[in-house]
Enzyme design. Structure first.
Site, PDB file in Angstrom:
ATOM      1  N   HIS A  98       0.318  -2.736  -7.184  1.00 32.75           N
ATOM      2  CA  HIS A  98       1.214  -1.623  -6.854  1.00 32.75           C
ATOM      3  C   HIS A  98       2.669  -2.043  -6.638  1.00 32.75           C
ATOM      4  O   HIS A  98       3.433  -1.329  -6.013  1.00 32.75           O
ATOM      5  CB  HIS A  98       0.677  -0.874  -5.624  1.00 32.75           C
ATOM      6  CG  HIS A  98      -0.613  -0.157  -5.887  1.00 32.75           C
ATOM      7  ND1 HIS A  98      -1.470   0.290  -4.902  1.00 32.75           N
ATOM      8  CD2 HIS A  98      -1.203   0.192  -7.076  1.00 32.75           C
ATOM      9  CE1 HIS A  98      -2.514   0.882  -5.456  1.00 32.75           C
ATOM     10  NE2 HIS A  98      -2.387   0.829  -6.764  1.00 32.75           N
ATOM     11  N   CYS A 106      15.318  -0.744 -12.112  1.00 29.04           N
ATOM     12  CA  CYS A 106      16.080   0.378 -12.655  1.00 29.04           C
ATOM     13  C   CYS A 106      15.202   1.615 -12.760  1.00 29.04           C
ATOM     14  O   CYS A 106      14.114   1.570 -13.330  1.00 29.04           O
ATOM     15  CB  CYS A 106      16.645   0.010 -14.032  1.00 29.04           C
ATOM     16  SG  CYS A 106      17.551   1.387 -14.775  1.00 29.04           S
TER      17      CYS A 106
HETATM   18  P1  OAD Z   1      -5.610   2.703   3.163  1.00 28.87           P
HETATM   19  O1  OAD Z   1      -4.728   2.985   4.322  1.00 28.87           O
HETATM   20  O2  OAD Z   1      -6.016   3.836   2.303  1.00 28.87           O
HETATM   21  O3  OAD Z   1      -6.943   1.980   3.665  1.00 28.87           O
HETATM   22  C1  OAD Z   1      -6.916   0.916   4.573  1.00 28.87           C
HETATM   23  C2  OAD Z   1      -8.338   0.598   4.973  1.00 28.87           C
HETATM   24  O4  OAD Z   1      -8.315  -0.547   5.819  1.00 28.87           O
HETATM   25  C3  OAD Z   1      -9.032   1.725   5.750  1.00 28.87           C
HETATM   26  O5  OAD Z   1     -10.356   1.896   5.252  1.00 28.87           O
HETATM   27  C4  OAD Z   1      -9.039   1.199   7.185  1.00 28.87           C
HETATM   28  O6  OAD Z   1     -10.161   1.657   7.920  1.00 28.87           O
HETATM   29  C5  OAD Z   1      -9.110  -0.295   6.955  1.00 28.87           C
HETATM   30  N1  OAD Z   1      -8.546  -1.121   8.036  1.00 28.87           N
HETATM   31  C6  OAD Z   1      -7.580  -0.804   8.935  1.00 28.87           C
HETATM   32  N2  OAD Z   1      -7.321  -1.844   9.751  1.00 28.87           N
HETATM   33  C7  OAD Z   1      -8.136  -2.851   9.348  1.00 28.87           C
HETATM   34  C8  OAD Z   1      -8.332  -4.194   9.783  1.00 28.87           C
HETATM   35  N3  OAD Z   1      -7.641  -4.728  10.785  1.00 28.87           N
HETATM   36  N4  OAD Z   1      -9.251  -4.948   9.120  1.00 28.87           N
HETATM   37  C9  OAD Z   1      -9.976  -4.430   8.105  1.00 28.87           C
HETATM   38  N5  OAD Z   1      -9.837  -3.165   7.653  1.00 28.87           N
HETATM   39  C10 OAD Z   1      -8.922  -2.389   8.257  1.00 28.87           C
HETATM   40  O7  OAD Z   1      -4.884   1.539   2.327  1.00 28.87           O
HETATM   41  P2  OAD Z   1      -5.183   1.075   0.824  1.00 28.87           P
HETATM   42  O8  OAD Z   1      -6.625   1.126   0.508  1.00 28.87           O
HETATM   43  O9  OAD Z   1      -4.466  -0.198   0.628  1.00 28.87           O
HETATM   44  O10 OAD Z   1      -0.374   2.858  -2.828  1.00 28.87           O
HETATM   45  O11 OAD Z   1      -4.443   2.213   0.007  1.00 28.87           O
HETATM   46  C11 OAD Z   1      -4.356   2.116  -1.372  1.00 28.87           C
HETATM   47  C12 OAD Z   1      -3.009   2.565  -1.847  1.00 28.87           C
HETATM   48  O12 OAD Z   1      -2.715   3.861  -1.316  1.00 28.87           O
HETATM   49  C13 OAD Z   1      -1.847   1.708  -1.374  1.00 28.87           C
HETATM   50  O13 OAD Z   1      -1.628   0.581  -2.178  1.00 28.87           O
HETATM   51  C14 OAD Z   1      -0.709   2.657  -1.458  1.00 28.87           C
HETATM   52  C15 OAD Z   1      -1.333   3.910  -0.884  1.00 28.87           C
HETATM   53  O14 OAD Z   1      -0.776   5.100  -1.344  1.00 28.87           O
HETATM   54  C16 OAD Z   1       0.856   2.636  -3.252  1.00 28.87           C
HETATM   55  O15 OAD Z   1       1.749   2.268  -2.517  1.00 28.87           O
HETATM   56  C17 OAD Z   1       1.019   2.870  -4.711  1.00 28.87           C
END
Ligand code: OAD
Length: 226
Positions: A98, A106
Site C-alpha cells: 500500500h 506526482c
Molecule cells: P486494520 O485496522 O483493518 O486491522 C488491524 C488488525 O490488527 C485488527 O484485526 C486488530 O484487532 C488487530 N490488532 C490490533 N492491535 C494488535 C496487536 N497489538 N497485535 C496484534 N493484532 C492487533 O488494519 P489492516 O488490516 O492493516 O489501507 O488494514 C488494511 C488496510 O486498510 C490498510 O493498509 C489501510 C487501511 O485502509 C491503505 O492505507 C491503502
C-alpha cells in the site's frame, strides 16, 4: 516462511490501526482522506492530515514483533503498512503493498517520486517535473496496487511453505487474497491477531493476543520455529 502484516503489527509502536473501535476509520472519513476524489477536493487539507500521521510515524520505533520478524528466517515480509518499521528493525526484503507514507509522488503520475522528512514534512507543493500537485505515495481506495509489487508479493507467497499473518483485519482486497492464495497452494497459515478475522477459517494455527507479546515467543531459539 513469508510474513504478511497489517496495522496491528505497528499498534504497540503507538501507530493507530484502522478498523479497531478507536481506529483511524472510526474517526476520519476514508472518502475524504483515502481517495483521489477527497484529495482533489481539499488537497492542502489532506496533505496536512497525512503530515500529522507522518510525524507520528517518524516518532515511532520498531516493537518486539518487528524485531522478531526481522531476525527470523523469513524470505520476504509482505506488509500493508505504510510505515518503515520493519525496515528499521532490519527486515529485508519488505514488500509494501500500500505504498510508503514517507514518500510523495506526482498526482498526475508523471513518474516523479521523492522521499520526504516525515519528522518535518512539507505542506502541499507542486511536482518539480511537471507542475502538477504532489500527493502521498500511498494507495487509496479504488486504486490499483503496483503491478510489480503485486507480482513480487504473489511470487513470495507461492514459494512459501508457511505464511505468518500478523495484525491485519484481512478485510482489504486484493491484499487479503494473498493469504487465500497461500492456503490454496498448500502453505501453512499461522495467524497472530487480537481478534478472529476472515482468515481465521483457513488458518492452521491461530494465536489470539498482541503481536509484540506472541511473535517473539514464536521465534524463541529454544522452542520456536525460526
Ligand atoms: P486494520 O485496522 O483493518 O486491522 C488491524 C488488525 O490488527 C485488527 O484485526 C486488530 O484487532 C488487530 N490488532 C490490533 N492491535 C494488535 C496487536 N497489538 N497485535 C496484534 N493484532 C492487533 O488494519 P489492516 O488490516 O492493516 O489501507 O488494514 C488494511 C488496510 O486498510 C490498510 O493498509 C489501510 C487501511 O485502509 C491503505 O492505507 C491503502
Amino acid at each position: 516462511m513469508v510474513t504478511f502484516s497489517g496495522a496491528g503489527l505497528s499498534a504497540e509502536s503507538g501507530i493507530a490501526t484502522f478498523r479497531d473501535p478507536d481506529g483511524i476509520w472510526a474517526r476520519f472519513d476514508p472518502s475524504v482522506y483515502a481517495s483521489q476524489a477527497g484529495f482533489n477536493a481539499q488537497p492542502a487539507h489532506v496533505v496536512e492530515w497525512y503530515n500529522g500521521r507522518r510525524r507520528a510515524v517518524a516518532a515511532a520505533a520498531p516493537n518486539a514483533a518487528h524485531r522478531a520478524l526481522a531476525n527470523s528466517r523469513a524470505t520476504a515480509h509482505i506488509t500493508q503498512n505504510i510505515d518503515s518499521l520493519l525496515e528499521s528493525a532490519g527486515a529485508d526484503p519488505v514488500i509494501h503493498l500500500h505504498g510508503l507514507i514517507g514518500w510523495d509522488r506526482c498526482n498526475a503520475a508523471c513518474g516523479y517520486r521523492e522521499a520526504i522528512d516525515s519528522s518535518d514534512p512539507p505542506p502541499l507543493r507542486t511536482c518539480p517535473e511537471c507542475g502538477e500537485l504532489l500527493r502521498p505515495d500511498v494507495v487509496w481506495f479504488g486504486e490499483p496496487l503496483s503491478p510489480q509489487i503485486w507480482v513480487a508479493a504473489e511470487s513470495a507467497v507461492v514459494a512459501a511453505d508457511l505464511v505468518l499473518v500478523a495484525g491485519t483485519s484481512a478485510e482489504v482486497w486484493p491484499a487479503a487474497g494473498l493469504v487465500e492464495l497461500a492456503h490454496d497452494v498448500g502453505a501453512a497459515i499461522v495467524v497472530v491477531n487480537t481478534e478472529a478475522t476472515p482468515v481465521s477459517r483457513i488458518s492452521d494455527v491461530e494465536l489470539l493476543g498482541k503481536a509484540g507479546e506472541i511473535i517473539p515467543r514464536l521465534f524463541d531459539e529454544d522452542y520456536g520455529m525460526s
